[in-house]
Design an enzyme around this catalytic site. Structure first.
Site, PDB file in Angstrom:
ATOM      1  N   ASP A  13      66.525   5.669  28.177  1.00 42.76           N
ATOM      2  CA  ASP A  13      66.106   5.427  29.566  1.00 42.76           C
ATOM      3  C   ASP A  13      64.992   4.399  29.697  1.00 42.76           C
ATOM      4  O   ASP A  13      64.142   4.488  30.582  1.00 42.76           O
ATOM      5  CB  ASP A  13      65.682   6.748  30.252  1.00 42.76           C
ATOM      6  N   GLY A  15      65.463   1.337  30.447  1.00 49.04           N
ATOM      7  CA  GLY A  15      65.825   0.291  31.418  1.00 49.04           C
ATOM      8  C   GLY A  15      66.819  -0.690  30.800  1.00 49.04           C
ATOM      9  O   GLY A  15      66.887  -1.853  31.210  1.00 49.04           O
ATOM     10  N   LYS A  16      67.602  -0.185  29.841  1.00 50.00           N
ATOM     11  CA  LYS A  16      68.597  -1.048  29.161  1.00 50.00           C
ATOM     12  C   LYS A  16      69.604  -1.601  30.166  1.00 50.00           C
ATOM     13  O   LYS A  16      69.968  -2.771  30.125  1.00 50.00           O
ATOM     14  CB  LYS A  16      69.334  -0.244  28.066  1.00 50.00           C
ATOM     15  N   ALA A  39      74.924   8.687  28.135  1.00 49.73           N
ATOM     16  CA  ALA A  39      74.142   7.569  28.658  1.00 49.73           C
ATOM     17  C   ALA A  39      74.239   7.499  30.176  1.00 49.73           C
ATOM     18  O   ALA A  39      75.256   7.869  30.761  1.00 49.73           O
ATOM     19  CB  ALA A  39      74.658   6.261  28.055  1.00 49.73           C
ATOM     20  N   GLY A  40      73.189   7.003  30.792  1.00 50.32           N
ATOM     21  CA  GLY A  40      73.188   6.720  32.230  1.00 50.32           C
ATOM     22  C   GLY A  40      72.384   5.451  32.406  1.00 50.32           C
ATOM     23  O   GLY A  40      71.174   5.458  32.181  1.00 50.32           O
ATOM     24  N   HIS A  41      73.050   4.349  32.700  1.00 47.34           N
ATOM     25  CA  HIS A  41      72.382   3.047  32.788  1.00 47.34           C
ATOM     26  C   HIS A  41      72.387   2.574  34.237  1.00 47.34           C
ATOM     27  O   HIS A  41      73.444   2.456  34.858  1.00 47.34           O
ATOM     28  CB  HIS A  41      73.080   2.028  31.874  1.00 47.34           C
ATOM     29  N   THR A 129      72.996  16.696  26.640  1.00 44.55           N
ATOM     30  CA  THR A 129      73.474  16.413  27.991  1.00 44.55           C
ATOM     31  C   THR A 129      74.691  17.270  28.327  1.00 44.55           C
ATOM     32  O   THR A 129      75.193  17.222  29.442  1.00 44.55           O
ATOM     33  CB  THR A 129      73.852  14.921  28.125  1.00 44.55           C
ATOM     34  N   GLN A 224      71.126   5.240  24.484  1.00 44.34           N
ATOM     35  CA  GLN A 224      70.054   6.106  23.974  1.00 44.34           C
ATOM     36  C   GLN A 224      68.903   5.217  23.477  1.00 44.34           C
ATOM     37  O   GLN A 224      68.697   4.159  24.038  1.00 44.34           O
ATOM     38  CB  GLN A 224      70.565   7.051  22.860  1.00 44.34           C
ATOM     39  N   THR A 300      71.757  10.829  34.050  1.00 48.66           N
ATOM     40  CA  THR A 300      72.990  11.558  33.738  1.00 48.66           C
ATOM     41  C   THR A 300      72.891  13.006  34.184  1.00 48.66           C
ATOM     42  O   THR A 300      73.785  13.519  34.844  1.00 48.66           O
ATOM     43  CB  THR A 300      73.291  11.464  32.225  1.00 48.66           C
ATOM     44  N   LYS A 304      64.113  16.332  34.869  1.00 53.51           N
ATOM     45  CA  LYS A 304      62.829  15.637  34.922  1.00 53.51           C
ATOM     46  C   LYS A 304      62.542  15.069  33.533  1.00 53.51           C
ATOM     47  O   LYS A 304      62.695  15.791  32.537  1.00 53.51           O
ATOM     48  CB  LYS A 304      61.745  16.658  35.278  1.00 53.51           C
TER      49      LYS A 304
HETATM   50  P1  GDP Z   1      68.679   3.064  30.620  1.00 53.75           P
HETATM   51  O1  GDP Z   1      69.353   4.346  30.256  1.00 53.75           O
HETATM   52  O2  GDP Z   1      67.844   2.523  29.494  1.00 53.75           O
HETATM   53  O3  GDP Z   1      69.618   2.035  31.180  1.00 53.75           O
HETATM   54  O4  GDP Z   1      67.643   3.420  31.780  1.00 53.75           O
HETATM   55  P2  GDP Z   1      67.933   4.373  33.059  1.00 53.75           P
HETATM   56  O5  GDP Z   1      68.755   3.622  34.020  1.00 53.75           O
HETATM   57  O6  GDP Z   1      68.383   5.707  32.632  1.00 53.75           O
HETATM   58  O7  GDP Z   1      66.457   4.591  33.582  1.00 53.75           O
HETATM   59  C1  GDP Z   1      65.638   3.538  33.971  1.00 53.75           C
HETATM   60  C2  GDP Z   1      65.222   3.775  35.438  1.00 53.75           C
HETATM   61  O8  GDP Z   1      64.159   2.902  35.770  1.00 53.75           O
HETATM   62  C3  GDP Z   1      66.328   3.453  36.432  1.00 53.75           C
HETATM   63  O9  GDP Z   1      66.172   4.272  37.545  1.00 53.75           O
HETATM   64  C4  GDP Z   1      66.053   1.992  36.796  1.00 53.75           C
HETATM   65  O10 GDP Z   1      66.554   1.636  38.084  1.00 53.75           O
HETATM   66  C5  GDP Z   1      64.556   1.995  36.782  1.00 53.75           C
HETATM   67  N1  GDP Z   1      63.929   0.710  36.393  1.00 53.75           N
HETATM   68  C6  GDP Z   1      64.322  -0.193  35.466  1.00 53.75           C
HETATM   69  N2  GDP Z   1      63.407  -1.160  35.347  1.00 53.75           N
HETATM   70  C7  GDP Z   1      62.416  -0.871  36.208  1.00 53.75           C
HETATM   71  C8  GDP Z   1      61.150  -1.478  36.505  1.00 53.75           C
HETATM   72  O11 GDP Z   1      60.757  -2.478  35.943  1.00 53.75           O
HETATM   73  N3  GDP Z   1      60.379  -0.859  37.445  1.00 53.75           N
HETATM   74  C9  GDP Z   1      60.773   0.277  38.092  1.00 53.75           C
HETATM   75  N4  GDP Z   1      59.950   0.806  38.988  1.00 53.75           N
HETATM   76  N5  GDP Z   1      61.933   0.874  37.824  1.00 53.75           N
HETATM   77  C10 GDP Z   1      62.737   0.317  36.885  1.00 53.75           C
HETATM   78  P1  IMO Z   2      70.545   6.379  27.864  1.00 56.89           P
HETATM   79  O1  IMO Z   2      71.589   5.476  27.241  1.00 56.89           O
HETATM   80  C1  IMO Z   2      67.830   9.742  27.296  1.00 56.89           C
HETATM   81  C2  IMO Z   2      69.211  12.952  24.661  1.00 56.89           C
HETATM   82  C3  IMO Z   2      69.470  14.297  25.314  1.00 56.89           C
HETATM   83  C4  IMO Z   2      69.116  15.230  24.166  1.00 56.89           C
HETATM   84  C5  IMO Z   2      69.633  14.465  22.945  1.00 56.89           C
HETATM   85  C6  IMO Z   2      71.023  14.914  22.478  1.00 56.89           C
HETATM   86  O2  IMO Z   2      70.690   6.571  29.323  1.00 56.89           O
HETATM   87  O3  IMO Z   2      69.187   5.942  27.426  1.00 56.89           O
HETATM   88  P2  IMO Z   2      73.477  14.516  23.404  1.00 56.89           P
HETATM   89  O4  IMO Z   2      74.102  14.898  24.709  1.00 56.89           O
HETATM   90  O5  IMO Z   2      73.510  13.049  23.127  1.00 56.89           O
HETATM   91  O6  IMO Z   2      73.996  15.310  22.248  1.00 56.89           O
HETATM   92  O7  IMO Z   2      71.928  14.934  23.566  1.00 56.89           O
HETATM   93  O8  IMO Z   2      69.680  13.103  23.324  1.00 56.89           O
HETATM   94  N1  IMO Z   2      69.938  11.816  25.256  1.00 56.89           N
HETATM   95  C7  IMO Z   2      69.362  10.899  26.047  1.00 56.89           C
HETATM   96  N2  IMO Z   2      68.102  10.816  26.530  1.00 56.89           N
HETATM   97  N3  IMO Z   2      68.721   8.775  27.572  1.00 56.89           N
HETATM   98  C8  IMO Z   2      69.979   8.826  27.074  1.00 56.89           C
HETATM   99  O9  IMO Z   2      70.864   7.810  27.218  1.00 56.89           O
HETATM  100  C9  IMO Z   2      70.366   9.949  26.319  1.00 56.89           C
HETATM  101  N4  IMO Z   2      71.514  10.338  25.706  1.00 56.89           N
HETATM  102  C10 IMO Z   2      71.233  11.467  25.052  1.00 56.89           C
HETATM  103  O10 IMO Z   2      68.651  14.483  26.433  1.00 56.89           O
HETATM  104  O11 IMO Z   2      67.728  15.320  24.051  1.00 56.89           O
HETATM  105 MG    MG Z   3      69.538   6.299  30.964  1.00 53.96          MG
END
Ligand code: GDP
Ligand code: IMO
Ligand code: MG
Length: 431
Positions: A13, A15-16, A39-41, A129, A224, A300, A304
């Site tokens: 998470d 910000g990939k 994953a949730g991007h 997850t 991840q 995903t 929190k």
């Molecule tokens: P990922 O799994 O690495 O792609 O990251 P996620 O999407 O799960 O979580 C990143 C969160 O931060 C998302 O809600 C993005 O929209 C948000 N985000 C990404 N870059 C920025 C930033 O520079 N500032 C702020 N405030 N939010 C950001």
């Molecule tokens: P993105 O790509 C944050 C964490 C889960 C748990 C551990 C194992 O959005 O960054 P799993 O379901 O993979 O067997 O869970 O890994 N986890 C993540 N945490 N971002 C993710 O993906 C994650 N994918 C798995 O919360 O601790």
């Molecule tokens: Mg994510």
């Protein structure tokens, strides 16, 4: 030709999704090479938010998106994601999405096992997850997995399910006290999925190899983060795949000599979802403030996210494990209005200073962070587009990260939207 790998440096998470979406403008192909819908991007374009779980984050830039053999795919979720994109006006055709014939399928028993095992573990749960990721990779390793190439051949698929289901049902019922699954139900559902997805299935290693010969630019999108890596993360509180850059090769079917650069995504502070040690975690008001301001909820599962200061022990670990050529710092805007910021530069354990990430969870859990304190800034920085225009204290914070990581910062993200970004050096610029 530029073949750039993007990886998370922390616990996911970072910000990939945002950075991949941004850089996809300069790429021809975007490939996911590991993980699944754990994953949730998130991408934010023209005020609209998109979350992708399986389809690479290059989809909004209308690039060719490839699902690598290293991924585990829940076909129902993939179909849902295609429908979701269609509802947003993005009709993904066979020329835009290709799925590796060797990618493994997540089956209903994988999800059920994931849930039942977590329940059984109680306090000792991983905090997965619940998407069936671990059990699916487990079957891949024990050579009982079902791949896309099997799914789209009804005879092979049914034969495989028949053999495997007997054992899974015994385990579900007798060990996990969970309900057994019905063979016909699975065949009915999965043959529908096969029909929808079959046209997308191909040999993506060949697609990539052809693209490389044509000097196209490829972006490899990690999921991840480095500290969730099955080998190098906080085992067993990790995911079930290799998340580090090296796995872009195995998970997409290319050789290591083809990778030109590796960019590590670094959230300006640290977050973690699920269980496991986190030395710089904050349990005070500052942590709650960062959680709220950063809207730190899992993309995903909606859980929190735990929040803490930036930890450069884990950052240096990531620099080494991934051979990072550059960093993208995200969410710097979230740190505004803090009177001071802390950077963890080492750990104290048993009266000694540790600078390298320990393998023992017992040691890591007892590590106390050693902090450097820097003054914060109060200005809103989200509209700034040049490094020089950032407040001096923000520049000092970034310069110190660069120094401690011994790696240049190439991108700074100041908001969730694609354009809320400072590009110091575009990794595709030299190609
Ligand atoms: P990922 O799994 O690495 O792609 O990251 P996620 O999407 O799960 O979580 C990143 C969160 O931060 C998302 O809600 C993005 O929209 C948000 N985000 C990404 N870059 C920025 C930033 O520079 N500032 C702020 N405030 N939010 C950001
Ligand atoms: P993105 O790509 C944050 C964490 C889960 C748990 C551990 C194992 O959005 O960054 P799993 O379901 O993979 O067997 O869970 O890994 N986890 C993540 N945490 N971002 C993710 O993906 C994650 N994918 C798995 O919360 O601790
Ligand atoms: Mg994510």
């Amino acid at each position: 030709m530029a073949n750039i790998v993007i990886v998370g440096t922390q616990w996911g998470d970072e910000g990939k999704g945002k950075v991949v979406d941004l850089l996809a403008e300069f790429a021809d192909i975007v490939v996911r090479f590991q993980g699944g819908n754990n994953a949730g991007h998130t991408m934010v374009v023209n005020g609209e938010q998109f979350i992708s779980h399986l389809i690479p984050s290059g989809i909004l830039q209308k690039k060719t998106c490839l699902i690598g053999n290293g991924m585990v795919i829940d076909p129902a979720v993939l179909i849902e994601e295609l429908d979701y994109l269609k509802s947003k006006g993005i009709d993904v055709g066979q020329d835009q999405l290709m799925i590796s014939e060797k990618a493994h399928i997540i089956m209903p028993y994988h999800k059920q096992m994931d849930h039942a095992r977590e329940k059984m573990k109680g306090d000792k749960k991983i905090g997965t997850t619940g998407r069936g990721i671990g059990p699916s990779y487990e079957d891949k390793a024990t050579r009982r997995g079902i791949r896309f190439i099997d799914l789209i051949d009804p005879e092979v698929f049914s034969e495989k399910v028949k053999t495997i289901l007997e054992e899974k049902n015994f385990y579900l019922k007798e060990y996990l006290s969970s309900n057994p699954l019905d063979f016909d139900d699975i065949i009915d559902k999965y043959s529908e999925y096969a029909e929808i997805l079959a046209p997308f299935v191909t040999n993506i290693s060949l697609v990539i190899s052809r693209a490389i010969k044509e000097a196209k630019h490829i972006l490899f999108e990690g999921a991840q983060g480095t500290h969730l890596d099955i080998d190098h993360g906080t085992y067993p509180y990790v995911t079930s795949s290799n998340t580090i850059a090296g796995n872009a090769c195995a998970g997409a079917g290319i050789g290591p000599k083809k990778i030109t650069d590796v960019i590590g995504i670094v959230k300006a502070y640290t977050t973690r979802v699920g269980q496991g040690p986190f030395p710089s975690e904050l349990f005070d008001e500052t942590g709650a403030n960062i959680q709220e301001k950063g809207v730190e909820f899992g993309a995903t599962t909606g859980r929190k996210r735990r929040c803490g200061w930036l930890d450069t022990v884990i950052l240096r670990n990531s620099v080494r494990l991934n051979s990072l050529s550059g960093l993208a710092i995200t969410k710097l805007d979230v740190l505004g209005e803090q009177e001071f910021l802390k950077i963890c530069t080492g750990y104290e354990y048993d009266g000694k200073i540790i600078n390298d990430f320990p393998a023992s969870l017992k040691v890591l859990s007892a590590c106390k962070p050693i902090y450097e304190t820097l003054p914060g800034w109060s200005e809103d920085i989200s509209n700034i587009r040049k490094f020089e225009d950032l407040p001096q204290n923000a520049r000092n914070y970034l310069n110190r990260i660069e120094e401690l990581a011994e790696t240049p910062i190439q991108i700074i993200s100041l908001g969730p939207a694609r354009d809320e970004t400072i590009i110091i050096s575009n990794p595709f610029k030299d190609f």
